[in-house]
Design an enzyme around this catalytic site. Structure first.
Site, mmCIF file in Angstrom:
data_model
loop_
_atom_site.group_PDB
_atom_site.id
_atom_site.type_symbol
_atom_site.label_atom_id
_atom_site.label_comp_id
_atom_site.label_asym_id
_atom_site.label_seq_id
_atom_site.Cartn_x
_atom_site.Cartn_y
_atom_site.Cartn_z
ATOM 1 N N GLU A 75 -11.271 1.300 -3.402
ATOM 2 C CA GLU A 75 -11.544 1.030 -1.989
ATOM 3 C C GLU A 75 -12.109 2.258 -1.271
ATOM 4 O O GLU A 75 -11.541 3.355 -1.364
ATOM 5 C CB GLU A 75 -10.230 0.582 -1.334
ATOM 6 N N LYS A 124 -10.321 -6.618 8.024
ATOM 7 C CA LYS A 124 -9.305 -6.333 9.033
ATOM 8 C C LYS A 124 -9.888 -6.789 10.366
ATOM 9 O O LYS A 124 -10.940 -6.280 10.773
ATOM 10 C CB LYS A 124 -9.016 -4.833 9.119
ATOM 11 N N LYS A 144 -1.230 -0.918 -4.367
ATOM 12 C CA LYS A 144 -2.385 -0.078 -4.052
ATOM 13 C C LYS A 144 -1.860 1.325 -3.829
ATOM 14 O O LYS A 144 -0.850 1.497 -3.153
ATOM 15 C CB LYS A 144 -3.060 -0.621 -2.787
ATOM 16 N N SER A 160 0.857 -1.174 0.000
ATOM 17 C CA SER A 160 0.000 0.000 0.000
ATOM 18 C C SER A 160 0.901 1.234 0.000
ATOM 19 O O SER A 160 1.681 1.435 0.926
ATOM 20 C CB SER A 160 -0.891 -0.033 1.256
ATOM 21 N N LYS A 184 -2.869 5.304 -2.535
ATOM 22 C CA LYS A 184 -3.842 6.109 -1.815
ATOM 23 C C LYS A 184 -4.217 7.297 -2.695
ATOM 24 O O LYS A 184 -3.346 7.894 -3.356
ATOM 25 C CB LYS A 184 -3.226 6.616 -0.513
ATOM 26 N N ASP A 234 -13.916 -0.969 3.130
ATOM 27 C CA ASP A 234 -13.006 -1.168 4.255
ATOM 28 C C ASP A 234 -13.708 -0.585 5.492
ATOM 29 O O ASP A 234 -14.411 -1.311 6.215
ATOM 30 C CB ASP A 234 -11.665 -0.457 3.933
ATOM 31 N N GLY A 285 -4.496 -4.058 6.021
ATOM 32 C CA GLY A 285 -3.436 -3.876 7.014
ATOM 33 C C GLY A 285 -3.583 -2.543 7.718
ATOM 34 O O GLY A 285 -4.260 -1.630 7.232
ATOM 35 N N ASP A 296 -7.210 3.455 -3.025
ATOM 36 C CA ASP A 296 -7.907 3.539 -1.736
ATOM 37 C C ASP A 296 -8.097 5.002 -1.359
ATOM 38 O O ASP A 296 -7.135 5.755 -1.206
ATOM 39 C CB ASP A 296 -7.080 2.813 -0.652
HETATM 40 O O1 OSB Z 1 -7.072 2.044 4.606
HETATM 41 O O2 OSB Z 1 -6.072 0.238 4.315
HETATM 42 C C1 OSB Z 1 -6.143 1.332 4.869
HETATM 43 C C2 OSB Z 1 -2.998 1.924 6.961
HETATM 44 C C3 OSB Z 1 -3.536 2.539 8.061
HETATM 45 C C4 OSB Z 1 -4.889 2.802 8.083
HETATM 46 C C5 OSB Z 1 -5.702 2.426 7.019
HETATM 47 C C6 OSB Z 1 -5.152 1.765 5.925
HETATM 48 C C7 OSB Z 1 -3.780 1.545 5.882
HETATM 49 C C8 OSB Z 1 -3.088 0.932 4.754
HETATM 50 C C9 OSB Z 1 -1.746 0.271 5.038
HETATM 51 O O3 OSB Z 1 -3.458 1.001 3.623
HETATM 52 C C10 OSB Z 1 -1.753 -1.181 4.777
HETATM 53 C C11 OSB Z 1 -0.565 -1.880 5.416
HETATM 54 O O4 OSB Z 1 -0.589 -2.130 6.636
HETATM 55 O O5 OSB Z 1 0.374 -2.179 4.693
HETATM 56 MG MG MG Z 2 -8.377 1.010 3.253
#
Ligand code: OSB
Ligand code: MG
Length: 368
Positions: free
Chosen positions: A213, A262, A161, A135, A163, A238, A290, A188
């Site tokens: 996402e 999660k 992925k 990510s 952001k 999510d 994650g 995301d």
């Molecule tokens: O939205 O998936 C998410 C990290 C912190 C809070 C929300 C998210 C995330 C990530 C990181 O996308 C994923 C990872 O732990 O590698």
């Molecule tokens: Mg997410």
């Protein structure tokens, strides 16, 4: 098992590189490590609530309060054999899924250690390594973003992925897609859009993304269902899915076609397992999200993602993507086929380096 005492540790760990999402930029990550003693053994759990309430309303401080004053007193000295019994003892506390999930993770670690089974075996996991991706946060410019993506691809990640947020969506995603026409790519938004704004993301529909996402608010299944009607690309939820009931309603409303699971967000591994089962019955693909976990939460995520319904790569990257120095002795590394091995030792299959733990600890509390 009978829980005799619990030690809470508030940790703050420096990230190797800043991580920016639509709700903010972080250089370090807080979490609560739970050390739970029962039957002469110790189980570990990680509560993934962060310093600030950007991803969800829970923070380290709210989770600390809820654990100290309500959840831990409810389980001390109780005879607990099954996760369902544990959840029943926690039921009188409304919400606060991350606090509950941290405690449940430690319960599973203990259960595995008592029975001599790994979490994967306790859950009925079907694979010994799981497909993973990385990510990638928002960068200064699309050029910087591309550099970081290049680097992760060099390391062997086969799913990326990125952001996005309003103003940093189409151009960034197109830059990656142009450079890598066949890459398994997803985006995301972490709830950064309202319905009308999100319709402007329509050009993303031409980019062959795996999924989009959480574009809209976490408490808004309905508008997600309206948005999904406008997009061919699957919407993945999510933040909106906090329980098996939410998952069922999202599926019934066609608010999404994919779910990110999660354990922290849904109140524990048992609820995560239940959502997995529900999605499997409804042919909804799931993947393991994650929360920038330490090695403890990573071990838990890997065990969860070994279940057969996890058919898309998880946000479970190698240890070296997150922290310079993790608190587990075990380091998780990426295999050449973009997978990570599921731990095989009893429980979570990890041991904690207490010297390193002491270096990142801000506060500690023993109960009772
Ligand atoms: O939205 O998936 C998410 C990290 C912190 C809070 C929300 C998210 C995330 C990530 C990181 O996308 C994923 C990872 O732990 O590698
Ligand atoms: Mg997410």
């Amino acid at each position: 098992m009978k829980i005799s005492h619990v030690i809470l540790h508030h940790l703050r760990m420096e990230l190797r590189s800043p991580f920016e999402t639509s709700f903010g930029r972080v250089l370090s990550r807080d979490c609560i490590l739970l050390e739970v003693a029962a039957d002469g053994l110790v189980g570990y759990g990680e509560c993934v609530a962060d310093r600030e309430p950007g991803y969800s309303y829970e923070t380290v401080d709210t989770a600390w309060h809820i654990l100290r004053d309500f959840l831990i007193p409810a389980v001390l000295d109780q005879e607990i054999e099954h996760a369902a019994q544990l959840q029943k003892l926690l039921m009188h506390v409304r919400g606060h899924p991350m606090a509950k999930a941290g405690l449940e993770m430690a319960f599973w670690d203990l259960k595995g250690k008592i029975s001599g089974h790994s979490l994967k075996d306790l859950f009925g996991g079907s694979r010994s390594s799981v497909e993973v991706g990385v990510s990638v946060g928002i960068h200064e410019t699309p050029v910087d973003l591309l550099k970081t993506v290049d680097d992760y691809l060099d390391q062997g990640y086969r799913r990326i992925k990125i952001k996005i947020k309003p103003g940093r969506d189409l151009v960034d995603t197109m830059a990656i897609r142009q450079a890598y026409p066949d890459l398994r790519l997803q985006v995301d938004a972490n709830s950064a859009y309202r319905l009308e704004q999100a319709l402007a993301l329509k050009p993303l529909d031409e980019l062959g993304l795996l999924l989009i996402e959480q574009p809209l608010d976490e408490d808004d299944l309905w508008d997600h269902s309206l948005l999904q009607k406008q997009f061919q690309t699957p919407i993945c939820l999510d933040e909106s899915i906090l329980s098996p009931r939410h998952a069922r309603q999202a599926i019934e409303m066609q608010a999404c076609r994919i779910i990110n699971i999660k354990a922290g967000r849904v109140g524990g591994l048992s609820q995560a397992h239940a959502i997995h089962n529900l999605c499997r019955e409804n042919s909804i693909p799931v993947w393991c999200g994650g929360m920038l976990e330490t090695g403890i939460g990573r071990a838990s995520n890997l065990a969860l993602a070994s279940l057969p319904g996890f058919s898309l790569p998880g946000d479970i990257s190698a240890s070296n993507r997150y922290y310079r120095e993790d608190i587990t002795h075990q380091e998780f590394t990426l295999n050449p086929d973009s997978t990570i091995d599921v731990p095989e030792g009893a429980g979570l299959g990890i041991t904690v380096d207490h010297e390193r733990l002491a270096r990142v600890e801000l506060a500690r509390l023993k109960l009772p």
